[in-house]
Design an enzyme around this catalytic site. Structure first.
Site, short mmCIF file in Angstrom:
data_model
loop_
_atom_site.label_atom_id
_atom_site.label_comp_id
_atom_site.label_asym_id
_atom_site.label_seq_id
_atom_site.Cartn_x
_atom_site.Cartn_y
_atom_site.Cartn_z
N GLU A 244 0.85 -1.19 0.00
CA GLU A 244 0.00 0.00 0.00
C GLU A 244 0.89 1.25 0.00
O GLU A 244 0.75 2.13 -0.83
CB GLU A 244 -0.89 0.00 1.25
CG GLU A 244 -1.81 1.21 1.34
CD GLU A 244 -2.79 1.14 2.52
OE1 GLU A 244 -2.42 0.58 3.56
OE2 GLU A 244 -3.92 1.62 2.37
N GLU A 365 1.17 10.13 12.64
CA GLU A 365 1.81 9.73 13.92
C GLU A 365 2.34 8.31 13.80
O GLU A 365 3.47 8.02 14.22
CB GLU A 365 0.79 9.80 15.07
CG GLU A 365 0.33 11.21 15.44
CD GLU A 365 -0.72 11.78 14.49
OE1 GLU A 365 -1.22 11.04 13.62
OE2 GLU A 365 -1.03 12.99 14.61
C1 LIG Z 1 -10.07 8.16 2.86
C2 LIG Z 1 -9.82 6.94 3.70
C3 LIG Z 1 -9.89 5.70 3.13
C4 LIG Z 1 -9.67 4.55 3.90
N1 LIG Z 1 -9.79 3.32 3.31
C5 LIG Z 1 -9.63 2.20 4.05
C6 LIG Z 1 -9.84 0.89 3.47
O1 LIG Z 1 -10.14 0.76 2.28
N2 LIG Z 1 -9.71 -0.18 4.26
C7 LIG Z 1 -9.37 -0.09 5.59
O2 LIG Z 1 -9.24 -1.14 6.23
N3 LIG Z 1 -9.19 1.12 6.17
C8 LIG Z 1 -9.32 2.27 5.44
N4 LIG Z 1 -9.15 3.51 6.03
C9 LIG Z 1 -8.91 3.56 7.46
C10 LIG Z 1 -7.54 4.03 7.86
O3 LIG Z 1 -6.55 3.09 7.55
C11 LIG Z 1 -7.65 4.30 9.37
O4 LIG Z 1 -8.51 5.41 9.53
C12 LIG Z 1 -6.34 4.61 9.98
O5 LIG Z 1 -5.58 3.44 10.05
C13 LIG Z 1 -6.47 5.23 11.38
O6 LIG Z 1 -7.27 4.43 12.19
P1 LIG Z 1 -8.47 5.06 13.06
O7 LIG Z 1 -9.28 5.94 12.16
O8 LIG Z 1 -9.15 3.95 13.77
O9 LIG Z 1 -7.76 6.01 14.13
P2 LIG Z 1 -7.06 5.56 15.47
O10 LIG Z 1 -6.16 4.42 15.23
O11 LIG Z 1 -8.10 5.40 16.53
O12 LIG Z 1 -6.17 6.83 15.78
C14 LIG Z 1 -6.70 8.02 16.36
C15 LIG Z 1 -5.55 9.01 16.54
O13 LIG Z 1 -4.56 8.47 17.44
C16 LIG Z 1 -3.29 8.45 16.84
N5 LIG Z 1 -2.55 7.24 17.22
C17 LIG Z 1 -3.00 5.96 17.19
N6 LIG Z 1 -2.02 5.11 17.60
C18 LIG Z 1 -0.93 5.86 17.89
C19 LIG Z 1 0.38 5.55 18.35
N7 LIG Z 1 0.78 4.31 18.59
N8 LIG Z 1 1.25 6.59 18.53
C20 LIG Z 1 0.87 7.87 18.27
N9 LIG Z 1 -0.37 8.21 17.85
C21 LIG Z 1 -1.26 7.23 17.65
C22 LIG Z 1 -3.57 8.45 15.33
O14 LIG Z 1 -2.49 8.98 14.61
C23 LIG Z 1 -4.82 9.31 15.24
O15 LIG Z 1 -4.47 10.67 15.21
C24 LIG Z 1 -9.36 4.68 5.29
C25 LIG Z 1 -9.28 5.94 5.87
C26 LIG Z 1 -9.51 7.07 5.10
C27 LIG Z 1 -9.41 8.41 5.77
#
Ligand SMILES: Cc1cc2nc3c(=O)[nH]c(=O)nc-3n(C[C@H](O)[C@H](O)[C@H](O)COP(=O)(O)OP(=O)(O)OC[C@H]3O[C@@H](n4cnc5c(N)ncnc54)[C@H](O)[C@@H]3O)c2cc1C
Length: 382
Positions: A244, A365
């Protein structure tokens, strides 16, 4: 290092350039069309690219690919961006689905899945993220219960791009609870037409519904659709994510240079081209876009040596996403109040869409953690 293309690479570039000039769709900016019409148009475009041999450029010929090298793929990506040609529809399948099947699939799976993916007959989506497991994928809760010759899947995924039109979903599910949450996961290819799969589109800030929630209720998945070893889905998921960021990263370096050039044009057109602050800002973006491309060459070198993308792809994704947000924000600033009320001379959509750049395919992050640990060798954050 020699940045020049070889004579055969130049020949390939010229061929692609000429082909795109003649075949690039002319009907992109129709506006206001339905999602279905948009998808159909992009599907037809991918089919045309496939028939010309420009999809799956590095994939083996026996599965419908071109059997060419990584450099040809990069040249092709660059030419697509330079020609402002639309992306093929199956972005997730091409960037991740195919490479992961090639890396972990059985011979039957390669024969079954790769050609329809290339021709866009079957669209793929990636079912990794869940409401409580995004960055920390190992926290996922979707269950796959072993029933002998098949699994029964229950759970929910979210943010699943293209799920509303996909035939196949790369699903990571928990088969067993283990002390290490990365163990006991199984990677399944789920037919999205199976009974019990429900897809609900989510509308983004742009007004588009690119992604979806997926609900799985007692969905039967035959064991022939396991990718890799049962219980070892983490390794397969990691291959998926490396592809990816790797594939995505290289194309982004060229895209950043185009955006910087478009921003220059925008400033000139609006009459802000002689404003010293605007000029300095655009010059800085142009420098950063070029630095991104030079960094991209490092990723190419690593990829040519090892055959799989390395963590360098994370540098490109991180730098591009933040640069792109600053560039699109500046475009709106340059447009002045008009940027707020109409389409900002075409920049409103890119500005709004860029908000997702620092979240999708790994948040900034998380990418910084990866770079700290795997590239710089700093101690693990946890
Ligand atoms: C346009 C778009 C398309 C997408 N398409 C797909 C898809 O096709 N399939 C799929 O499976 N997913 C998809 N995603 C999901 C994307 O991969 C996740 O949104 C992303 O991995 C973040 O996960 P979360 O939204 O659960 O945030 P969280 O993991 O809950 O994170 C919330 C915040 O905490 C921070 N954070 C989390 N862990 C840590 C750490 N260890 N250290 C420091 N900071 C941290 C993050 O940076 C973020 O700011 C998509 C997202 C978007 C925006």
């Amino acid at each position: 290092m020699d940045f020049e293309l070889s004579p055969s690479e130049k020949q390939f570039r010229d061929e692609v350039r000429a082909w795109l000039k003649t075949n690039k769709p002319r009907d992109e900016a129709t506006g206001g069309e339905s999602q279905r019409a948009f998808i159909d148009r992009r599907r037809a475009w991918q089919k045309k690219l496939y028939e010309a041999g420009y999809v799956g450029i590095t994939w083996p010929k026996e599965y419908g690919g071109r059997g060419a090298g990584f450099m040809e793929q990069l040249i092709f990506n660059d030419e697509m961006i330079l020609a402002k040609a639309p992306d093929p529809i199956n972005v997730i399948g091409l960037g991740m689905g195919g490479p992961v099947v090639i890396a972990h699939g059985t011979e039957e799976q390669k024969k079954r899945y790769l050609t329809p993916l290339l021709s866009a007959e079957e669209i793929w989506c990636q079912g990794f993220s869940e409401p409580n497991a995004g960055s920390d994928l190992s926290g996922l809760q979707t269950r796959a219960e072993d029933k002998g010759d098949h699994y029964v899947v229950n759970g929910q995924k979210v943010w699943t791009t293209l799920a509303h039109v996909a035939k196949w979903c790369m699903l990571v599910a928990r088969e067993r609870k283990e002390a290490n949450p990365r163990d006991g996961l199984t990677y399944l290819l789920v037919d999205m037409e199976s009974p019990g799969v429900e897809v609900r589109p989510l509308v983004q800030i742009t007004g588009d519904a690119e992604f979806n929630e997926i609900f799985f209720k007692d969905v039967v998945v035959p064991k022939s659709q396991i990718l890799g070893e049962p219980g070892n889905g983490w390794a397969v998921a990691m291959t998926t994510l490396l592809h990816e960021r790797g594939t995505l990263g290289m194309a982004l370096a060229t895209r950043a240079q185009i955006t910087a050039a478009e921003l220059t044009e925008h400033a000139r057109k609006i009459g802000r081209g002689s404003d010293p602050l605007v000029r300095q800002r655009i010059a800085q973006f142009t420098i950063e876009a070029r630095a991104l491309q030079l960094n991209g060459y490092r990723a190419v070198t690593a990829m040519k040596r090892n055959g799989i993308p390395g963590p360098e792809g994370s540098i490109l994704k991180l730098m591009w996403s933040e640069l792109n947000q600053r560039m699109t924000e500046s475009a709106i600033d340059i447009a002045g109040p008009a940027g707020q009320v109409d389409d900002g001379d075409g920049w409103r959509y890119p500005f709004l869409r860029s908000r997702a750049n620092t979240i999708e395919a790994g948040t900034s992050e998380v990418l910084r953690n990866i770079l700290a640990e795997r590239v710089l060798g700093l101690p693990r954050s946890r």
